[in-house]
Each structure stands twice: as C-alpha cells, then as structure tokens.
Design a protein around this motif. Structure first.
Motif, short mmCIF file in Angstrom:
data_model
loop_
_atom_site.label_atom_id
_atom_site.label_comp_id
_atom_site.label_asym_id
_atom_site.label_seq_id
_atom_site.Cartn_x
_atom_site.Cartn_y
_atom_site.Cartn_z
N ARG A 1 3.13 -6.52 13.41
CA ARG A 1 1.89 -5.78 13.67
C ARG A 1 1.99 -4.99 14.96
O ARG A 1 1.59 -3.81 15.02
N ASP A 2 2.49 -5.62 16.02
CA ASP A 2 2.60 -4.93 17.31
C ASP A 2 3.52 -3.72 17.21
O ASP A 2 3.23 -2.64 17.76
N ARG A 3 4.66 -3.89 16.54
CA ARG A 3 5.61 -2.78 16.39
C ARG A 3 4.97 -1.63 15.62
O ARG A 3 5.06 -0.46 16.01
N LEU A 4 4.28 -1.97 14.52
CA LEU A 4 3.67 -0.94 13.70
C LEU A 4 2.54 -0.23 14.45
O LEU A 4 2.38 0.99 14.32
N LEU A 5 1.77 -0.98 15.23
CA LEU A 5 0.69 -0.33 15.97
C LEU A 5 1.25 0.70 16.95
O LEU A 5 0.69 1.79 17.09
N GLU A 6 2.35 0.38 17.60
CA GLU A 6 2.97 1.35 18.51
C GLU A 6 3.35 2.62 17.76
O GLU A 6 3.11 3.73 18.25
N GLU A 7 3.92 2.47 16.57
CA GLU A 7 4.32 3.63 15.79
C GLU A 7 3.11 4.40 15.28
O GLU A 7 3.12 5.63 15.23
N ILE A 8 2.07 3.66 14.89
CA ILE A 8 0.85 4.31 14.39
C ILE A 8 0.20 5.13 15.50
O ILE A 8 -0.15 6.30 15.31
N PRO B 1 0.84 -1.21 0.00
CA PRO B 1 0.00 0.00 0.00
C PRO B 1 0.87 1.24 0.00
O PRO B 1 2.01 1.23 0.45
N ASP B 2 0.31 2.34 -0.52
CA ASP B 2 1.04 3.59 -0.52
C ASP B 2 0.10 4.73 -0.12
O ASP B 2 -1.03 4.49 0.31
N ASN C 1 3.40 13.60 7.48
CA ASN C 1 4.82 13.90 7.71
C ASN C 1 5.50 12.90 8.64
O ASN C 1 6.67 13.06 8.96
N ALA C 2 4.75 11.89 9.08
CA ALA C 2 5.33 10.89 9.99
C ALA C 2 4.71 9.53 9.71
O ALA C 2 4.08 8.93 10.58
N LEU C 3 4.91 9.05 8.48
CA LEU C 3 4.32 7.77 8.09
C LEU C 3 5.22 6.62 8.54
O LEU C 3 6.38 6.54 8.12
N PRO C 4 4.74 5.74 9.40
CA PRO C 4 5.56 4.61 9.83
C PRO C 4 5.97 3.74 8.63
O PRO C 4 5.18 3.53 7.70
N SER C 5 7.17 3.26 8.67
CA SER C 5 7.68 2.42 7.58
C SER C 5 7.23 0.98 7.74
O SER C 5 7.26 0.43 8.85
N GLY C 6 6.79 0.36 6.63
CA GLY C 6 6.45 -1.05 6.66
C GLY C 6 4.98 -1.35 6.84
O GLY C 6 4.59 -2.52 6.97
N ILE C 7 4.11 -0.33 6.86
CA ILE C 7 2.68 -0.58 6.99
C ILE C 7 2.19 -1.42 5.82
O ILE C 7 2.49 -1.14 4.66
N ASN C 8 1.43 -2.45 6.13
CA ASN C 8 0.89 -3.33 5.10
C ASN C 8 -0.43 -3.91 5.60
O ASN C 8 -0.78 -3.76 6.78
N ASP C 9 -1.14 -4.55 4.72
CA ASP C 9 -2.34 -5.29 5.10
C ASP C 9 -1.99 -6.19 6.28
O ASP C 9 -1.01 -6.92 6.25
N SER C 10 -2.79 -6.13 7.33
CA SER C 10 -2.48 -6.87 8.56
C SER C 10 -2.33 -8.37 8.31
O SER C 10 -1.57 -9.05 9.00
N LYS C 11 -3.04 -8.89 7.32
CA LYS C 11 -2.97 -10.34 7.03
C LYS C 11 -1.61 -10.73 6.47
O LYS C 11 -1.26 -11.91 6.48
#
Length: 213
Positions: free
Chosen positions: A73-80, A15-16, A56-66
């Motif tokens: 997922r846990d790391r990305l949720l913290e960043e989100i 996704p972008d 201006n602060a998009l976490p790197s590596g966001i993707n479809d949770s599946k």
C-alpha cells in the motif's frame, strides 16, 4: 449533477481501467474514483479519498486496499501521488454522531471531490449510494474497489490516511490498540473500553460505545 444508478456485477480478480475507458470514450475528460475508510470502527473519523489517475501512467499492482499488505500500500501510494491527482478528506466523530455513519461517509466523499484541483467530469463512487453534492455526474459502483483502478487507488489513499490518524491518536490515548486495530471493535479494543472508558474520539452513536455511557 446527475447520478447513474448503482452498477452491481461480480468483480474480476483485479480491478482494471475498463469503466474509465468507457466513460472517456463517451466524452468525459477527467474521471475520479472515490472510496472511504472507517465506516466500521468504534473510534476516529471516517476518511474518503478522490483520485484522478493519469491514463498514461497507471501504477502497476493497484488493488483493493484490503487485499494489499502495508508495504505494498505504501509503495503504491507513492506512485499514485507522483502521477495522479489525490484529495483526502474526513468527517469527524461529532459529524458521525450527528448525521449517522452513512451520511458522514457521503459528506467525507463530497469533501474529497471538492478538494481536487478542478471538478472532474464524472465520479465513480464505491458502493450503492451517490453523495448529493458532487457538482458533476457520478456512478455508484458496487464493489468498485475490486473493479475500478481509480476507486481502488482511492481506497489505498483513504486507508493509509486514516490509519496514520489512528496511529497518532494511539499515542495520545494508549491502551486501546488503535495503532493495530485502527479503532475497529476487536476483542482487545472492547476490553480496553470496559476498563479505560470512553475517549473523546469514540463514536457515541455506535451501540458498543453507547451502552457504556
């Protein structure tokens, strides 16, 4: 409120933020991505999340949770959560049985958007149906969690929130494997249903459960 027809395209590899940037260029000031988790399970609520990312602060590596493992997922949720607006909401088993799973999912989405601090200008909905009471314009984005960073972020938040609920329920109702299957109709879950019976958290409107009543 206006709804834009569902947009169906082949999703890219990741996704972008292109859909969001297009909407910002057209004058939107705040855009939320919305996704749900839990339409298919035999037990538990359906959960939706709405996420407004900071461009201006998009976490790197966001993707479809599946497509992500639990640690990612846990790391990305913290960043989100650290940089974005996030709202999570649910529709109960009783609402699923009363409304049907589609309308309960849309209700959970409406609640998630309503839970944001301020109504966004536009909402990107994963799927091909826009909920009726969002309070703003919206686009149904087919395979949105594979196309939009905002929707993918919402898919992560919704899945983690729902998985945690099912893990808690698994301690209250052991034997169904909800800590592993999140209520989905795995072989082990169906076998446990036949032996242990139906709990208050099973969806009685679903065929597999209904046939045991």
């Amino acid at each position: 409120m206006s709804a834009v027809p569902a947009v169906a395209e082949d999703p890219p590899g990741m996704p972008d933020y292109s859909v969001e940037r297009m909407l910002y260029a057209r004058g939107a000031r705040e855009i939320a991505g919305v996704d749900e988790a839990g339409r298919g399970p035999l037990a538990g609520p359906v959960t939706a999340a709405a996420v407004v990312l900071d461009a201006n602060a998009l976490p790197s590596g966001i993707n479809d949770s599946k497509k992500l493992g639990p640690k990612a997922r846990d790391r990305l949720l913290e960043e989100i959560v650290a940089s974005a607006k996030v709202s999570v909401a649910h529709a109960s088993v009783e609402e699923i049985d009363k409304l049907n799973i589609l309308h309960a999912s849309l209700l959970a989405m409406e609640r998630a958007v309503a839970g944001l601090s301020g109504t966004p200008d536009h909402v990107l909905i994963d799927g091909n149906v826009v909920p009726g009471s969002l309070g703003c314009s919206a686009t149904a984005l087919v395979k949105g969690d594979a196309r939009s960073l905002s929707v993918a972020a919402a898919s992560i938040a919704a899945k983690i929130a729902r998985d945690r609920i099912m893990e808690d329920l698994a301690r209250e109702f052991p034997g169904y494997g909800w800590e592993r299957n999140a209520g989905y109709p795995t072989k082990a879950h169906r076998e446990a249903l036949a032996v242990l019976g139906i709990t208050p958290h099973h969806r009685r409107s679903f065929k597999t459960v209904r046939e045991l009543l």
